[in-house]
Scaffold this motif. Structure first.
Motif, mmCIF file in Angstrom:
data_model
loop_
_atom_site.group_PDB
_atom_site.id
_atom_site.type_symbol
_atom_site.label_atom_id
_atom_site.label_comp_id
_atom_site.label_asym_id
_atom_site.label_seq_id
_atom_site.Cartn_x
_atom_site.Cartn_y
_atom_site.Cartn_z
ATOM 1 N N GLU A 182 13.355 -21.096 -18.734
ATOM 2 C CA GLU A 182 14.806 -21.062 -18.670
ATOM 3 C C GLU A 182 15.299 -20.221 -17.520
ATOM 4 O OE1 GLU A 182 16.488 -21.141 -23.163
ATOM 5 O OE2 GLU A 182 17.794 -20.329 -21.562
ATOM 6 N N GLU A 183 14.663 -19.088 -17.377
ATOM 7 C CA GLU A 183 15.111 -18.250 -16.286
ATOM 8 C C GLU A 183 13.946 -17.719 -15.489
ATOM 9 O OE1 GLU A 183 18.563 -15.780 -17.768
ATOM 10 O OE2 GLU A 183 18.411 -15.269 -15.637
ATOM 11 N N GLU A 184 13.957 -18.081 -14.245
ATOM 12 C CA GLU A 184 12.878 -17.659 -13.383
ATOM 13 C C GLU A 184 13.464 -16.735 -12.336
ATOM 14 O OE1 GLU A 184 9.480 -20.922 -12.900
ATOM 15 O OE2 GLU A 184 10.651 -20.658 -11.069
ATOM 16 N N LEU A 185 12.856 -15.618 -12.139
ATOM 17 C CA LEU A 185 13.275 -14.706 -11.081
ATOM 18 C C LEU A 185 12.388 -14.984 -9.868
ATOM 19 C CD1 LEU A 185 13.294 -11.734 -13.517
ATOM 20 C CD2 LEU A 185 15.348 -12.446 -12.268
ATOM 21 N N VAL A 186 12.988 -15.552 -8.824
ATOM 22 C CA VAL A 186 12.207 -15.894 -7.637
ATOM 23 C C VAL A 186 12.549 -14.948 -6.501
ATOM 24 C CG1 VAL A 186 11.631 -17.702 -5.986
ATOM 25 C CG2 VAL A 186 12.203 -18.309 -8.350
ATOM 26 N N ASN A 187 11.551 -14.199 -6.082
ATOM 27 C CA ASN A 187 11.722 -13.235 -4.991
ATOM 28 C C ASN A 187 12.827 -12.225 -5.252
ATOM 29 O OD1 ASN A 187 9.586 -14.310 -3.505
ATOM 30 N ND2 ASN A 187 10.918 -15.858 -2.571
ATOM 31 N N LYS A 188 13.027 -11.894 -6.540
ATOM 32 C CA LYS A 188 13.982 -10.838 -6.878
ATOM 33 C C LYS A 188 13.230 -9.588 -7.335
ATOM 34 C CE LYS A 188 18.060 -13.580 -7.665
ATOM 35 N NZ LYS A 188 17.487 -14.898 -7.333
ATOM 36 N N VAL A 189 12.101 -9.848 -8.014
ATOM 37 C CA VAL A 189 11.213 -8.761 -8.435
ATOM 38 C C VAL A 189 9.882 -9.037 -7.730
ATOM 39 C CG1 VAL A 189 10.187 -7.568 -10.394
ATOM 40 C CG2 VAL A 189 12.280 -8.903 -10.709
ATOM 41 N N PHE A 190 9.216 -7.975 -7.333
ATOM 42 C CA PHE A 190 7.972 -8.170 -6.587
ATOM 43 C C PHE A 190 6.796 -7.528 -7.307
ATOM 44 C CE2 PHE A 190 9.765 -10.335 -3.063
ATOM 45 C CZ PHE A 190 11.091 -9.934 -3.084
ATOM 46 N N CYS A 191 5.719 -8.311 -7.453
ATOM 47 C CA CYS A 191 4.544 -7.863 -8.168
ATOM 48 C C CYS A 191 3.805 -6.811 -7.353
ATOM 49 C CB CYS A 191 3.607 -9.046 -8.441
ATOM 50 S SG CYS A 191 2.241 -8.601 -9.534
ATOM 51 N N ASP A 192 3.494 -5.683 -7.997
ATOM 52 C CA ASP A 192 2.765 -4.650 -7.242
ATOM 53 C C ASP A 192 1.332 -4.462 -7.750
ATOM 54 O OD1 ASP A 192 4.381 -1.748 -8.829
ATOM 55 O OD2 ASP A 192 3.147 -3.373 -9.617
ATOM 56 N N ASN A 193 0.859 -5.418 -8.540
ATOM 57 C CA ASN A 193 -0.529 -5.387 -9.020
ATOM 58 C C ASN A 193 -1.449 -5.754 -7.850
ATOM 59 O OD1 ASN A 193 -3.021 -5.779 -10.239
ATOM 60 N ND2 ASN A 193 -2.369 -7.523 -11.485
ATOM 61 N N PRO A 194 -2.292 -4.798 -7.385
ATOM 62 C CA PRO A 194 -3.143 -5.094 -6.222
ATOM 63 C C PRO A 194 -4.183 -6.172 -6.522
ATOM 64 C CG PRO A 194 -3.779 -2.999 -7.209
ATOM 65 C CD PRO A 194 -2.551 -3.436 -7.925
ATOM 66 N N ARG A 195 -4.391 -6.467 -7.819
ATOM 67 C CA ARG A 195 -5.383 -7.489 -8.172
ATOM 68 C C ARG A 195 -4.750 -8.882 -8.232
ATOM 69 N NH1 ARG A 195 -5.969 -3.653 -12.015
ATOM 70 N NH2 ARG A 195 -5.261 -5.108 -13.627
ATOM 71 N N CYS A 196 -3.428 -8.956 -8.023
ATOM 72 C CA CYS A 196 -2.742 -10.240 -8.118
ATOM 73 C C CYS A 196 -2.827 -10.994 -6.799
ATOM 74 C CB CYS A 196 -1.273 -10.028 -8.480
ATOM 75 S SG CYS A 196 -0.339 -11.578 -8.656
ATOM 76 N N ILE A 197 -2.871 -12.303 -6.880
ATOM 77 C CA ILE A 197 -2.961 -13.157 -5.696
ATOM 78 C C ILE A 197 -1.781 -12.936 -4.752
ATOM 79 C CG2 ILE A 197 -1.832 -15.137 -6.785
ATOM 80 C CD1 ILE A 197 -4.715 -15.254 -4.195
ATOM 81 N N THR A 198 -0.649 -12.490 -5.297
ATOM 82 C CA THR A 198 0.525 -12.269 -4.459
ATOM 83 C C THR A 198 0.297 -11.141 -3.454
ATOM 84 O OG1 THR A 198 1.460 -10.843 -6.177
ATOM 85 C CG2 THR A 198 2.243 -13.124 -6.118
ATOM 86 N N SER A 199 -0.710 -10.315 -3.699
ATOM 87 C CA SER A 199 -0.961 -9.201 -2.779
ATOM 88 C C SER A 199 -1.616 -9.681 -1.490
ATOM 89 C CB SER A 199 -1.861 -8.151 -3.429
ATOM 90 O OG SER A 199 -3.168 -8.677 -3.642
ATOM 91 N N VAL A 200 -2.159 -10.902 -1.473
ATOM 92 C CA VAL A 200 -2.870 -11.370 -0.273
ATOM 93 C C VAL A 200 -2.402 -12.729 0.266
ATOM 94 C CG1 VAL A 200 -4.985 -10.064 -0.687
ATOM 95 C CG2 VAL A 200 -4.753 -12.363 -1.645
ATOM 96 N N GLU A 201 -1.775 -13.549 -0.562
ATOM 97 C CA GLU A 201 -1.430 -14.904 -0.123
ATOM 98 C C GLU A 201 -0.144 -14.886 0.719
ATOM 99 O OE1 GLU A 201 -3.369 -17.442 -0.739
ATOM 100 O OE2 GLU A 201 -2.244 -19.293 -0.970
ATOM 101 N N ASP A 210 5.995 -17.232 -2.936
ATOM 102 C CA ASP A 210 7.160 -16.753 -3.692
ATOM 103 C C ASP A 210 6.671 -15.848 -4.828
ATOM 104 O OD1 ASP A 210 8.653 -20.037 -3.429
ATOM 105 O OD2 ASP A 210 9.028 -18.241 -2.214
ATOM 106 N N HIS A 211 7.323 -14.696 -5.009
ATOM 107 C CA HIS A 211 7.045 -13.850 -6.161
ATOM 108 C C HIS A 211 7.906 -14.362 -7.321
ATOM 109 C CE1 HIS A 211 4.787 -10.281 -4.411
ATOM 110 N NE2 HIS A 211 4.963 -11.109 -3.398
ATOM 111 N N ILE A 212 7.280 -14.801 -8.386
ATOM 112 C CA ILE A 212 7.994 -15.410 -9.512
ATOM 113 C C ILE A 212 7.728 -14.609 -10.782
ATOM 114 C CG2 ILE A 212 8.282 -17.501 -10.899
ATOM 115 C CD1 ILE A 212 7.297 -19.105 -8.517
ATOM 116 N N PHE A 213 8.820 -14.232 -11.464
ATOM 117 C CA PHE A 213 8.708 -13.523 -12.734
ATOM 118 C C PHE A 213 9.428 -14.300 -13.829
ATOM 119 C CE2 PHE A 213 6.807 -9.272 -12.403
ATOM 120 C CZ PHE A 213 6.505 -9.271 -11.053
ATOM 121 N N HIS A 214 8.894 -14.234 -15.046
ATOM 122 C CA HIS A 214 9.535 -14.836 -16.210
ATOM 123 C C HIS A 214 9.917 -13.744 -17.181
ATOM 124 C CE1 HIS A 214 6.611 -18.280 -15.160
ATOM 125 N NE2 HIS A 214 7.795 -18.566 -14.644
ATOM 126 N N TYR A 215 11.104 -13.882 -17.781
ATOM 127 C CA TYR A 215 11.519 -12.914 -18.800
ATOM 128 C C TYR A 215 10.672 -13.086 -20.065
ATOM 129 C CZ TYR A 215 15.783 -11.432 -16.405
ATOM 130 O OH TYR A 215 16.677 -10.889 -15.523
#
Lengths: 361, 361, 361
Positions: free
Chosen positions: B314-333, B337-342
């Motif tokens: 229903e609600e996706e946060l796209v590039n509003k919150v950024f993942c800071d987990n160094p083990r996440c693929i977002t840290s290298v790719e 888009d950084h995507i968060f779900h409530y």
């Protein structure tokens, strides 16, 4: 023909034929799915290259053949000091055709001298990569319907870009070709390419420093990556790097049927936002690569083997001049004859038969 | 369904079906020996894992298919900075189905967005490993004849043990399940697993510190390895390590039909003296792994491909919150888009769509 | 017979039979091209060896079978501390036959105890390499038409040369054999080989220090490489190294039908100028290697599996004496029984069952 070392080993007619077979395979892959049953391709990658290796492996599997080989030199007999020639003689016992990648220029020529089975050069140092060029030609042929009468933009590292030099050499044989060479000052096409190919064949070209000024006239845009290491001054790299990155904004004045290409892997020189533009052809290029390699394998396996020898030259200097290019295979291969061919006998100019480094005696 | 990223991508009915097909293959392997003739599985192991890779390769070969791929990232284009998305788009040209292992959490989700062919997650960092869970479910189903009404002991590293969390999530969907969680204080099941799965689904469990006190009531004993590195205090590791090693003595009061499991490789947490006990199921587990992977490959190849997209929320946060987990693929790719779900919109709690790391905005 | 660990596991009749099958395959390869359809060979190379691995892979593919495996230990579960026994038990689920190379002596014996499928020793440390010896026997049989009544020159590193010791052991079973042992003083055949094989079987031999003095009488010349690292004094290596290099000059007084062999890879111990001499058999050796491995795979797959056990010895010392050879598998394999067999009970002399290191209790 028995080996493919350099794109110019193939005549224009032979390339047409390969393109034709590749198109037939694309149209009816099932027809070819058992063509190489019982045959083995050896992928000998003395230097890693996953994309090229997987492309060859997929090609052979799609022809119903099998694959064996190695993906990097560390685990091969090379580490024990075995010559390329001996490795090839041994692999001749295990396979029907070889695709080899080697970090030293001219290594596939050494291989072809030692082999009774066809050698496909899958890349020798910064020297040749003929199947990439075949891939590029098939892609352009499919997207444009022709290989003549094209204005081709080459962008990025035109000094060290092996695929760029090969594409120039290949296209020099077609009519109505114009090149627009788009690069930083420091990474322009080398003089010898201009002299020996472009000027010699009377092919029009101009050199520019920005993508924008070239864009409107291009039928093909071939992007290559600019590496930081190529610049003497890192600040110069920083200053320039974004000028040669393709994004949607730069495509604003491009032709509607522009064909955007890249040998891949791409890092940032084409924005991912371009990927969904219908003019983006670079992933289709990867697919074409598999099909043209299938056509090439079929062609080479169909030909009667002939005894290997270097091309005959009127005058060969054997062990009279010695190649000092550290990237040449002669720098590491034991008991190898150093062979030079004259390119300008009057002035004593000759080239190494393996890596083509030029010297004057 | 088109990809298998997380065990919960499969419904209970789909898992039943896979188990049923696996049992049919075990009963009549010849019937399936040409099922995938002409098809290619790409095993893309950005991080090595011989057991899992060989299991997938054996599965595909036993279906009459072929395999290509790479077994570690060093020799792949990743070293040149290529994105996972581009690697997947390229491999789409070479294969019909992909099994990938990647050190970064969420990498298979990136892959599934870029792919038109099915992606099987063969392990993403410490996150998911759904085919291990399928293997565990098939093993238990074959040895116990059911997946409900079981008392399951999970022993060892329950804090970092990916296979343990996945097994809890999978079994939470069956009735009559009880867990006995056997671990050092420091390596207990994380709170969020208790809250979001065990308590939420009303599944009874108790936490104990020794194998002996749990043993008599167990139907299944699932052993995992405790690594020295997981302990802040090395002396604590030394003190505890033997409490969680299974030997014949500890089995004295175990049920006669106890099923002893371990995802392997085992180092010393199960004594080799247990191997000949009829209750030792861990090598049978390895065999089940091949068959369930065969069933899975058949299922995924049979389904009509659908365009890839992340599940709709229903609600996706796209590039509003950024993942800071160094083990996440977002840290290298690059360009991802950084995507968060409530998960709890009122309190601003949301999770990374790739690695599930929780944060509060 | 179910495994091939040491050449002496095969009787003279079994070797004759393998040679006969290999010759039949050479004469009619198509007849065998589907013999192993649906079967899988696992090549488990805990230590790299491209030549041997590719030879096995080509053999299996030429029989219509498939291959999976790993080419070095770094990327395998070994790095995680898994025992050889567990790796083998797992691979038993994925393949029908195993060819393994391991850096530790005796590892294939551990493997055979854990396996229900045949194990072929593809080399264990500096210990055995039985398929190399089979290759050598097939080569000699094809070139000479016999395996008896031969004067065999062994040249180079006769102290550490595994293939040399194995060849001596194999040929000791044929009549009319004479050895000429050609090596530097420091690298002569070890005493135990002379005592336990040559003297025991009454096989004539002489030791010389130069190739030239041996050459005229030889029917076979088997060259091996001398490594600098084998010499305590590097100056000694420098002094000697060229005495044991074969060139055309040294062949001046050789028999017209001399058979020149080398297990390869060769570095410089045979000059490339010898390659075109009709007596050079070493590349033909590589081809024979593929065919004899095909015959061996067929033989082992045809036999009914029997439960594995170490050969029975009248008296076995289990965990009473402990092997201290750092190159033995017992130095790394967890929970392994240390087993010794008496070779001279009166004097308390016994050998490690795995690596054969001798000790006195």
């Amino acid at each position: 023909m028995r080996n493919l070392i350099d794109i110019l080993d193939l005549s224009v007619e032979e390339i047409d034929e390969l393109i034709s077979v590749a198109n037939d395979i694309i149209a009816d892959p099932v027809k070819y799915s058992e063509s190489c049953k019982g045959k083995i391709l050896a992928t000998l990658f003395f230097e890693p290259s996953t994309r090229t290796r997987l492309s060859f492996e997929a090609a052979m599997l799609n022809l119903g053949g099998s694959v064996l080989g190695f993906s990097e030199a560390g685990s091969s007999s090379t580490a024990k000091g075995e010559s390329v020639a001996d490795t090839i003689r041994t692999v001749n016992c295990y396979a029907d055709i070889i695709a080899m990648r080697h970090p030293k220029e001219g290594a596939p020529i050494v291989a072809s001298k030692a082999s009774h089975i066809p050698i496909i050069n899958a890349g020798d140092g910064g020297h040749f990569h003929p199947t990439q060029t075949l891939t590029d030609l098939l892609t352009i042929s499919r997207h444009k319907g022709r290989l003549n009468d094209l204005t081709i933009g080459l962008c990025g590292d035109l000094k060290f870009g092996r695929t760029v030099h090969s594409l120039i050499a290949a296209f020099a044989r077609y009519s109505g070709i114009k090149f627009v060479l788009i690069s930083p000052e420091e990474l322009r096409v080398p003089e010898y390419v201009k002299t020996e190919t472009l000027d010699k064949k009377g092919i029009p070209y101009r050199e520019v420093k920005t993508l924008e000024e070239a864009m409107p006239e291009l039928d093909i845009l071939y992007m290559t990556r600019i590496q930081r290491e190529r610049f003497a001054d890192p600040a110069e790299y920083e200053r320039l790097k974004n000028s040669f990155v393709l994004d949607l904004e730069k495509l604003e004045h491009a032709k509607k049927d522009l064909c955007i290409m890249h040998p891949l892997p791409r890092v940032n020189e084409i924005s991912t936002k371009v990927d969904s533009d219908p003019r983006a052809c670079y992933f289709d290029q990867a697919l074409c690569g598999k099909y043209i390699r299938m056509a090439l394998i079929l062609k080479l396996l169909a030909e009667t083997p002939v005894p290997c020898s270097l091309d005959e030259h009127e005058e060969e200097l054997v062990n009279k001049v010695f190649c000092d290019n550290p990237r040449c295979i002669t720098s590491v291969e034991q008991e190898i004859d150093h062979i030079f061919h004259y390119t300008d006998k009057e002035n004593g100019v000759c080239r190494c038969a393996y890596c083509e480094a030029q010297t004057k005696i």
